[in-house]
Design a protein around this motif. Sequence first.
Motif, PDB file in Angstrom:
ATOM      1  N   SER A 113       0.869  -1.168   0.000  1.00  0.00           N
ATOM      2  CA  SER A 113       0.000   0.000   0.000  1.00  0.00           C
ATOM      3  C   SER A 113       0.912   1.226   0.000  1.00  0.00           C
ATOM      4  O   SER A 113       1.774   1.358   0.862  1.00  0.00           O
ATOM      5  N   VAL A 114       0.738   2.106  -0.986  1.00  0.00           N
ATOM      6  CA  VAL A 114       1.609   3.269  -1.144  1.00  0.00           C
ATOM      7  C   VAL A 114       0.796   4.542  -0.939  1.00  0.00           C
ATOM      8  O   VAL A 114      -0.259   4.718  -1.550  1.00  0.00           O
ATOM      9  N   GLN A 115       1.273   5.401  -0.067  1.00  0.00           N
ATOM     10  CA  GLN A 115       0.641   6.705   0.130  1.00  0.00           C
ATOM     11  C   GLN A 115       1.599   7.787  -0.354  1.00  0.00           C
ATOM     12  O   GLN A 115       2.756   7.826   0.072  1.00  0.00           O
ATOM     13  N   ILE A 116       1.101   8.644  -1.215  1.00  0.00           N
ATOM     14  CA  ILE A 116       1.929   9.714  -1.795  1.00  0.00           C
ATOM     15  C   ILE A 116       1.307  11.065  -1.488  1.00  0.00           C
ATOM     16  O   ILE A 116       0.110  11.269  -1.703  1.00  0.00           O
ATOM     17  N   ASP A 117       2.119  11.972  -0.954  1.00  0.00           N
ATOM     18  CA  ASP A 117       1.717  13.359  -0.755  1.00  0.00           C
ATOM     19  C   ASP A 117       2.573  14.214  -1.677  1.00  0.00           C
ATOM     20  O   ASP A 117       3.809  14.177  -1.591  1.00  0.00           O
ATOM     21  N   THR A 118       1.909  14.981  -2.548  1.00  0.00           N
ATOM     22  CA  THR A 118       2.666  15.760  -3.531  1.00  0.00           C
ATOM     23  C   THR A 118       1.906  17.026  -3.907  1.00  0.00           C
ATOM     24  O   THR A 118       0.671  17.056  -3.826  1.00  0.00           O
ATOM     25  N   PRO A 119       2.602  18.082  -4.325  1.00  0.00           N
ATOM     26  CA  PRO A 119       1.902  19.247  -4.874  1.00  0.00           C
ATOM     27  C   PRO A 119       1.064  18.832  -6.086  1.00  0.00           C
ATOM     28  O   PRO A 119       1.454  17.943  -6.853  1.00  0.00           O
ATOM     29  N   GLU A 120      -0.081  19.495  -6.270  1.00  0.00           N
ATOM     30  CA  GLU A 120      -1.002  19.152  -7.361  1.00  0.00           C
ATOM     31  C   GLU A 120      -0.308  19.162  -8.723  1.00  0.00           C
ATOM     32  O   GLU A 120      -0.649  18.374  -9.603  1.00  0.00           O
ATOM     33  N   GLY A 127      -3.249  23.017  -2.060  1.00  0.00           N
ATOM     34  CA  GLY A 127      -2.329  22.812  -3.175  1.00  0.00           C
ATOM     35  C   GLY A 127      -1.633  21.471  -3.127  1.00  0.00           C
ATOM     36  O   GLY A 127      -0.849  21.136  -4.006  1.00  0.00           O
ATOM     37  N   GLN A 128      -1.910  20.696  -2.078  1.00  0.00           N
ATOM     38  CA  GLN A 128      -1.325  19.358  -1.919  1.00  0.00           C
ATOM     39  C   GLN A 128      -2.402  18.300  -2.189  1.00  0.00           C
ATOM     40  O   GLN A 128      -3.584  18.530  -1.931  1.00  0.00           O
ATOM     41  N   VAL A 129      -1.982  17.165  -2.700  1.00  0.00           N
ATOM     42  CA  VAL A 129      -2.912  16.062  -2.911  1.00  0.00           C
ATOM     43  C   VAL A 129      -2.317  14.795  -2.315  1.00  0.00           C
ATOM     44  O   VAL A 129      -1.103  14.584  -2.356  1.00  0.00           O
ATOM     45  N   ARG A 130      -3.176  13.972  -1.693  1.00  0.00           N
ATOM     46  CA  ARG A 130      -2.745  12.690  -1.118  1.00  0.00           C
ATOM     47  C   ARG A 130      -3.386  11.567  -1.921  1.00  0.00           C
ATOM     48  O   ARG A 130      -4.603  11.548  -2.101  1.00  0.00           O
TER      49      ARG A 130
END
Length: 615
Positions: A406-413, A439-442
Amino acid sequence: MIIRENIRNIAIIAHVDHGKTTLVNELLKQSDTLDARAQLDDRAMDSNDIERERGITILAKNTAINYHGVHINILDTPGHADFGGEVERIMKMVDGVILVVDAAEGTMPQTRFVLKKALEEGLSPVVVVNKIDKSGARPVEVIDEVLELFIELGANDDQLEFPVAYASAVNGTSSTSDQIEDQMPTMDPILDMVLEHVPAPVDNRDDPLQYQVSMLDYNDYVGRIGIGRVFRGTIRIGDTVTLIKRDGQHKNFRVTKMFGFLGLNRIEITEAYGGDIIALSGMDDIDVGESVVDPNHLEPLPAMHIDAPTLQMTFLTNTSPFAGKEGKYVTSSKLSERLQRELQVDVSLNVEPTETPDAFLVSGRGELHLSILIENMRREGYEFQVSRPKVIIREIDGVKCEPFESVQIDTPEAYMGAVIEALGKRKAEMADMINTGTGQVRMVFSIPSRALIGFSTEFMSITSGYGILNHSFDEYRPVVSGVIGGRRNGALVAAESGSATAYSIQNIEERGTVFVEPGTEVYEGMIVGENHRENDLTVNIVKGKQLTNVRSATKDQTSVLKQPRKMTLEESLQYMNDDEYCEITPANIRLRKKILNKADRERATKREKKAQNKG
């Protein structure tokens, strides 16, 4: 029923880098434990050099503090997925947990993993929202996230009534209020919650002995040391007790040494009772999950589950032209001894012999797990080489299955599309996406573990270093067909041995990215860079400029070389292809082809293609 009110056993659990070890430091400093003159380093529990350098906890560790006359045993656990086996075993030793959650990041993949293990054991939780002073802290929303996670994981009514403290462990402050201005320079609110909400063990010292090993240590003087909890009865120095092995065998032995814990020290003790956490020596082959019992009452505790390894690599003696030049321990016997010694303390590791005496198949819980072992061996003076990591395929109900994460990624849009595209090529499936409105998406994905090998470097590149990637083992599923992941570009391979020259490097730079600088000693078959194209390219990196006594009509310009790309151990392990090795020495980490000679490599490739066509 009599209760031992002067004892509490707790574990500190959290996602990586949420502040567990710093919190333990402050609990040690502010309790009635350390001598007033004692100097405590930052993150004192992370005693291993690599732990301190990387800011992560690798091995679970235990300490104890005195607070208002109560002896509180504290176990600091790792937050990284590769060391989840350490967390699972610790849950058996304690009666409660302090769940630490970052006030800005909130619940993360490992928060879920460690909390799930704690709730399954029926442990009483105390929640600490840490880093309350952090920019972007949102304590109210984080507590809502924590409550949702508790409900989702099936917490019972008592567990849902968890108390909450708010802290800035790095500043040594805490409070029961979520307002930053209410923080006080004390850890008392947290310790008071532990005394009030974590149950004390039952006093059953008159019952027959039951003790179970949860962690291992090793000492040259006393041999193997089992660390665990006395669940029932009394154990004393000189007692003859029975060890019940995992395979059911019984072995009697005499207890020669016992240790309790206080602060950063182990203290020799002569007896211990139900509820005590102690270290025990006297039995050379004592192992995790095994029970020590009264010889007249052979009642073992339930076996402890240890997750099987998911990744494996071959460790071999070094066969490069530079073999034996930089290492202290270079033979297969030394390599075997060191790997067997690691098995004494790391139960998540597995070592198997291969058909050749110079190679060993080493299996672990992930890339980080194995790279930490490699780095420790390198620093101890070992010289060897390793193959590319491969996931372990298992047959389940007649179906070949591979591990999924299971991979969780937090990154700017702005990078969201590139991340989705890159993971889509690696057969990932999106499970969830949350736009935080800042402006961030998870994003949460399910992905084959083999697709993550080598992905972190690509991920940092496509998110310009702004992305955060966390992953944890999910389950085994049927193997996904096709080639997944792997390196896109070919390698620049040295054509001959010698010292790399600035002249050659300058000419090669237009072909790709160079890994070495002028003056670096190279050998034929060593990887000296990455080709811009998909194929491998053999290059002469040791060629010098031809000198003549004729002055050029156009005056020579001073050449400025690009900065070489320095490969870390993790990057090297991820970068390798199946036909390559990573050479490990105390002084250097080099990538090389398994077959060093170009003509021999080409012949081997032709034979392989011929065999595939016949097949």
